[in-house]
Design an enzyme around this catalytic site. Structure first.
Site, PDB file in Angstrom:
ATOM      1  N   LYS A   1     -13.800 -11.287  12.244  1.00 14.08           N
ATOM      2  CA  LYS A   1     -13.287 -11.506  10.884  1.00 14.08           C
ATOM      3  C   LYS A   1     -13.804 -10.395   9.963  1.00 14.08           C
ATOM      4  O   LYS A   1     -14.973  -9.997  10.059  1.00 14.08           O
ATOM      5  CB  LYS A   1     -13.751 -12.882  10.395  1.00 14.08           C
ATOM      6  CG  LYS A   1     -13.100 -13.335   9.092  1.00 14.08           C
ATOM      7  CD  LYS A   1     -13.598 -14.732   8.699  1.00 14.08           C
ATOM      8  CE  LYS A   1     -12.949 -15.231   7.414  1.00 14.08           C
ATOM      9  NZ  LYS A   1     -13.477 -16.545   7.001  1.00 14.08           N
TER      10      LYS A   1
ATOM     11  N   SER B   1      -9.638 -19.565   5.520  1.00  9.69           N
ATOM     12  CA  SER B   1      -9.437 -18.149   5.348  1.00  9.69           C
ATOM     13  C   SER B   1      -9.377 -17.355   6.655  1.00  9.69           C
ATOM     14  O   SER B   1      -8.863 -16.236   6.667  1.00  9.69           O
ATOM     15  CB  SER B   1     -10.566 -17.569   4.495  1.00  9.69           C
ATOM     16  OG  SER B   1     -11.816 -17.711   5.142  1.00  9.69           O
TER      17      SER B   1
ATOM     18  N   SER C   1     -12.941 -22.864   6.706  1.00  7.12           N
ATOM     19  CA  SER C   1     -12.251 -21.621   7.082  1.00  7.12           C
ATOM     20  C   SER C   1     -12.299 -21.258   8.561  1.00  7.12           C
ATOM     21  O   SER C   1     -11.616 -20.324   8.986  1.00  7.12           O
ATOM     22  CB  SER C   1     -12.806 -20.443   6.267  1.00  7.12           C
ATOM     23  OG  SER C   1     -12.372 -20.517   4.938  1.00  7.12           O
TER      24      SER C   1
END
Lengths: 502, 98
Positions: free
Chosen positions: A85, A160, A184
């Protein structure tokens, strides 16, 4: 084991790939090349990645192969590719957090997570898309365009960490890293039919993780199987003196728990407040069926009440913006990242305000102002102070619940993946996606989302959330793995095998 | 309804160093009012005697060993700076009228 066919490499689990590499059936370079080729083929459609670190990944893989050939003893994930990420710093590799304000920034240091991945000889393929500074549940708040859900390209992959979840579901990588501040990791896992774990707060170092809300942020593993998530968890977790909130205690044996996968005699609590009204029919149906599976496997399932959970969303959206508005003050255009409006007679305040105006997206500005508001004099006690007290009550609900049961369960998200654009400018509707995942972040304990099937009305994945006490991360894997094997026995394969071809 | 006025949004934006457009000010006034309205449900909870939680897993007096560690590379920091001059960050004027 039978040699792994080249064309199938990208669909294999991390555990299978690691075993095949160890047995000499396949090399890390071959596996890495297969993932990169898959990314080349499908990422135009999915847009899971913001940056592909191709040459470095291949060089790392070649080095691992060389050391393995020389007889070096390598770790259990050596040579396995991973999607990172874009919130983790990685030295010399662009790290944007999905924001224009960090476009082109190359960090001068590695996060502890990256350092541990390197030490475990994991091959980092590149950086995955995310909602800007991890604020969102759909990746639509990325400044670089949304990621699409491989199950249906018109739908969101969650957020996210939607880039990481989509990379797994699109078979671009067998492993991914996420961060979970309010869901997330878990909500993207739920809507893409993958596995995601938010470890106990302090279980994985936050050093080098660009902060959203420091008392809530926690990094964790994402994978297509529970065992793979456990192997990754083991590689990244553990005490780090560079994070003052890191827990100085042994990491629970999550790999052994995933391998055991036995719920006989375990007490499992259904959270009364997380389910029912507001939850999609098909989500409830698949959840109820999974409860039956757990009962059939020998667990003792009872209903448990956590009366303050209904206030969790409110408390979260007072605490998170307050911490975020203060953490994001560092993006001032002076030392790194974007600088805008820097002409001869402009003052530093004008340059900062201009930089932040053009560098931040709508959701980031919304939350910065919300946080500034909840911390303002006159409102502090009524809003932020009260939210912190509610936080205590939510933690007490968990403590009381874990006196009765070993783990709690609920649906991970109230709905399956929604359409891109559907909730983009409706912040309250967007915030409701995290209604079931937020309580765990507020209390600091741990949770996992594991796929439990496709919702009958839309054919999209449903996730079940397992919640355990702080430092009881192994329980997540025990229950998740038991449920996964029972469902795999029924389906004949893991859920992500049903992702339509792209 | 906890109405947040345009003037309040302008004030918050100034505190947060955000140079908003007129359109944004209108939009955020409406949206922030709705959000604050929803989140202030927390005030329904009777919690006078409840201690606040600022951190989920309390830890105190956390120290690392006092051992020198390599710092970050100066060249890399310079390369990442938006403006670099004479071996320093170049910043806009910090004092003055305007």
């Amino acid at each position: 084991m039978a040699p792994v066919m080249d064309g199938d490499l990208v669909r294999q689990s991390a555990a299978t790939l690691a075993a095949a590499m160890q047995a000499g059936d396949v090399t890390s370079v071959q596996v890495t090349e297969a993932c990169l080729a898959r990314i080349d083929t499908v990422d135009d459609k999915v847009h899971a990645f913001l940056h592909i670190d191709r040459e470095a990944a291949l060089a790392t893989a070649a080095d691992i192969d060389r050391r393995r050939a020389a007889g070096e003893d390598l770790g259990p994930l050596a040579g396995v590719p991973l999607a990172l990420k874009d919130v983790f710093t990685m030295r010399g590799v662009p790290t944007t957090c999905g924001s224009r304000i960090l476009e082109g920034w190359r960090p001068p240091y590695d996060s502890t997570v990256v350092e541990r991945l390197r030490n475990a000889d994991v091959v980092i393929l590149g950086k995955t898309n995310m909602d800007e500074f991890a604020m969102g549940s759909s990746t639509e708040h990325s400044a670089y365009g949304p990621t699409r859900n491989p199950w249906d390209l018109d739908r969101i992959p969650g957020g996210s960490g939607g880039g990481s979840s989509a990379a797994l579901a699109a078979f671009e990588a067998p492993l991914a890293m996420g961060t979970d501040t309010g869901g997330s990791i878990r909500q993207p896992a739920a809507v893409t039919g993958t596995v995601g774990v938010k470890p106990t707060y302090g279980g994985v170092s936050r050093y080098g993780l660009v902060a959203l809300a420091s008392s809530l942020d926690q990094a964790g593993p994402c994978a297509r199987t529970v065992l793979d998530a456990a192997l990754l968890h083991q590689a990244i977790a553990g005490h780090d003196p560079r994070d003052s909130t890191s827990i100085d205690a042994p990491v629970p044996d999550v790999v052994a728990a995933a391998r055991a996968g036995d719920v006989r005699g375990m007490r499992i609590g259904l959270v009364r407040e997380l389910g029912g009204e507001g939850y999609q029919q098909g989500v409830r149906q698949r959840f109820d069926e999974a409860v039956t599976v757990l009962t059939d496997l020998g667990a003792d399932v009872v209903e448990v009440s956590c009366p303050h959970f209904e206030y969790a969303l409110g408390a979260y959206y007072l605490i998170l913006p307050a911490e975020a508005s203060s953490n994001l003050a560092r993006f001032d255009g002076m030392r790194y990242g974007l600088r805008a409006g820097d002409h001869a007679d402009a003052s530093v305040e004008q340059v900062m305000s201009r930089t932040r105006e053009v560098g931040f997206g709508a959701e980031v500005k919304r939350r910065i102002m919300l946080g500034t508001y909840s911390l303002s004099s006159g409102y502090y006690d009524a809003y932020y102070g009260q939210a912190q007290k509610v936080r205590t009550l939510i933690a007490r609900d968990f403590t009381a619940a874990f006196e009765q049961v070993d783990v709690l369960i609920s649906p991970t998200a109230p709905t399956t993946a929604f359409k891109l654009g559907e909730k983009l400018d409706d912040p309250l509707a967007m915030y409701l996606n995290d209604i079931a995942t937020i309580p765990v972040n507020l209390a600091g304990n741990c949770a996992m989302s594991v796929p439990v099937g496709l919702s009958p009305e839309d054919g999209l994945p449903v996730g079940l959330q397992i919640m355990a006490p702080a430092l009881g991360d192994d329980r997540l894997y025990r229950v998740g793995s038991a449920l996964e094997s029972a469902l795999v026995d029924r389906w004949g394969h893991i859920l992500s095998e049903e992702v339509p071809s792209l | 309804m906890a109405a947040i006025t345009r003037a309040e949004v302008e004030h918050l934006a100034r505190l947060a160093r955000l140079e908003l457009t007129e359109g944004e000010i209108d939009h955020y006034a409406e949206q922030l009012s709705a959000i604050v309205d929803a989140v202030t449900r927390v005030s329904e909870v009777a919690a006078e005697d409840i201690p606040p939680t600022s951190h989920p897993i309390p830890v105190t007096n956390t120290f690392r060993p006092d051992v020198a560690q390599p710092g970050v590379d100066r060249e890399e920091i310079a390369a990442a700076a938006p403006a670099w001059e004479d071996d320093r960050f170049r910043v806009p004027r910090i004092l003055g009228e305007s």
